[in-house]
Design a protein around this motif. Structure first.
Motif, PDB file in Angstrom:
ATOM      1  N   ARG A   1      54.800  30.169  42.730  1.00  0.00           N
ATOM      2  CA  ARG A   1      54.589  31.538  42.232  1.00  0.00           C
ATOM      3  C   ARG A   1      55.151  32.705  43.036  1.00  0.00           C
ATOM      4  NH1 ARG A   1      48.262  31.890  40.080  1.00  0.00           N
ATOM      5  NH2 ARG A   1      48.950  33.761  38.859  1.00  0.00           N
TER       6      ARG A   1
ATOM      7  N   ASP B   1      38.499  37.622  45.928  1.00  0.00           N
ATOM      8  CA  ASP B   1      37.587  38.152  46.960  1.00  0.00           C
ATOM      9  C   ASP B   1      37.196  36.983  47.778  1.00  0.00           C
ATOM     10  OD1 ASP B   1      38.050  39.921  44.810  1.00  0.00           O
ATOM     11  OD2 ASP B   1      36.168  41.083  45.072  1.00  0.00           O
TER      12      ASP B   1
ATOM     13  N   LEU C   1      43.758  43.707  34.871  1.00  0.00           N
ATOM     14  CA  LEU C   1      45.195  43.566  35.368  1.00  0.00           C
ATOM     15  C   LEU C   1      45.363  41.993  34.963  1.00  0.00           C
ATOM     16  CD1 LEU C   1      45.732  45.515  38.114  1.00  0.00           C
ATOM     17  CD2 LEU C   1      46.614  46.264  35.912  1.00  0.00           C
TER      18      LEU C   1
END
Ligand SMILES: NC(=O)c1ccc[n+]([C@@H]2O[C@H](COP(=O)([O-])OP(=O)(O)OC[C@H]3O[C@@H](n4cnc5c(N)ncnc54)[C@H](OP(=O)(O)O)[C@@H]3O)[C@@H](O)[C@H]2O)c1
Length: 259
Positions: free
Chosen positions: A37, A69, A117
């Protein structure tokens, strides 16, 4: 302007990386736990993958930590703190307090884009509010300078207010999405055309932008129309979880309802 480094190559890394790249800021390097990635994002952004967060050592500019998180605290243990004096290091989470950073580190902050997003779904970043916080006022200025390169809306925010904005955003976005999924599943039970509801969806969002939603609520719960509510609950008789959600939301709209 010094480069931006990305730690994390998911939804937020993809969007912030593109926004800075478009603004002409070099992306100095990208780390992701999945090297494929980071390599793919690095190719897209004329950057290079980093072998580990340790590679931030000696770098200057802004490093953005865009991992889930729950992974931030652990990731911070891999930061070469003794050798990043030229970097401002910020996480991108609305719900994670500043004290996730080690005590005594002054070059740290939060760079929270208040938008949903999703990788692969382009966003006009110039309209996305970026909420910034830092321990040191000089770092607030640095974060604001970077944010103003990609958006017209830069908002310094306290550690107390940021989680409240995040909570409000969860109601307005995540829960609305969830309701949309339920709506689609109800339509799918008889292959009904979901485009029939699109004008309603647009009108709902459009009116909420300009008017207090408390003034806009309509529907059977608001009207105390028990007959319709019981009809709806009858249609949900084989879906107890959805019926419970319907009851909860209807009672929240109108606490007087005997349901
Ligand atoms: N998405 C949004 O709408 C949004 C908006 C504003 C702020 N944020 C905040 O931005 C941060 C990143 O969110 P995101 O949506 O970009 O997350 P994401 O797409 O799920 O993942 C981001 C990156 O973190 C990596 N990662 C996952 N678990 C990890 C771990 N345990 N240790 C190290 N790396 C790990 C992922 O690697 P893999 O590819 O290997 O999974 C990926 O590179 C979060 O703090 C979130 O609250 C999100």
């Amino acid at each position: 302007m010094k480069p931006v480094f990305l730690i994390g190559a998911g939804n937020v890394g993809w969007h912030l990386g593109q926004a800075f790249h478009r603004a002409g800021i070099p992306i100095g390097g990208i780390w992701s736990r999945n090297p494929d990635r980071s390599a793919a994002l690095a190719t897209l952004l004329d950057s290079r993958p980093l072998a580990s967060p340790m590679a931030l050592s000696g770098k200057e500019g802004l490093a953005l930590i865009a991992v889930p998180d729950r992974a931030i605290a652990e990731l911070l243990t891999a930061i070469p703190w003794q050798d990043i004096y030229g970097l401002t290091l910020a996480h991108t989470s609305g719900g994670t307090p500043m004290d996730v950073f080690p005590e005594g580190q002054s070059g740290v902050g939060v760079f929270y884009p208040l938008q949903t997003l999703t990788q692969g779904f382009p966003t006009d970043f110039s309209q996305v509010p970026v909420l910034i916080s830092a321990r040191d006022p000089d770092r607030v200025s640095i974060l604001a300078a970077y944010a103003s390169l990609i958006t017209a809306r830069v908002v310094p925010i306290s550690d107390e207010d940021r989680p409240l904005l995040h909570l409000a955003a969860v109601f307005l976005n995540n829960f609305v999405h969830h309701i949309g999924i339920q709506s689609n599943q109800i339509l799918a039970t008889r292959q009904l055309d979901r485009t029939l509801l699109l004008p309603l969806l647009r009108e709902t969002m459009h009116k909420m932008e300009t008017t207090d939603p408390a003034l806009l609520q309509t529907g059977p719960a608001r009207r105390g129309d028990l007959t319709t509510i019981l009809t709806h609950l009858g249609l949900l008789k084989d879906q107890p979880r959805l019926a419970a959600l319907y009851r909860l939301l209807s009672s929240s709209i109108n606490p007087e309802l005997p349901i």
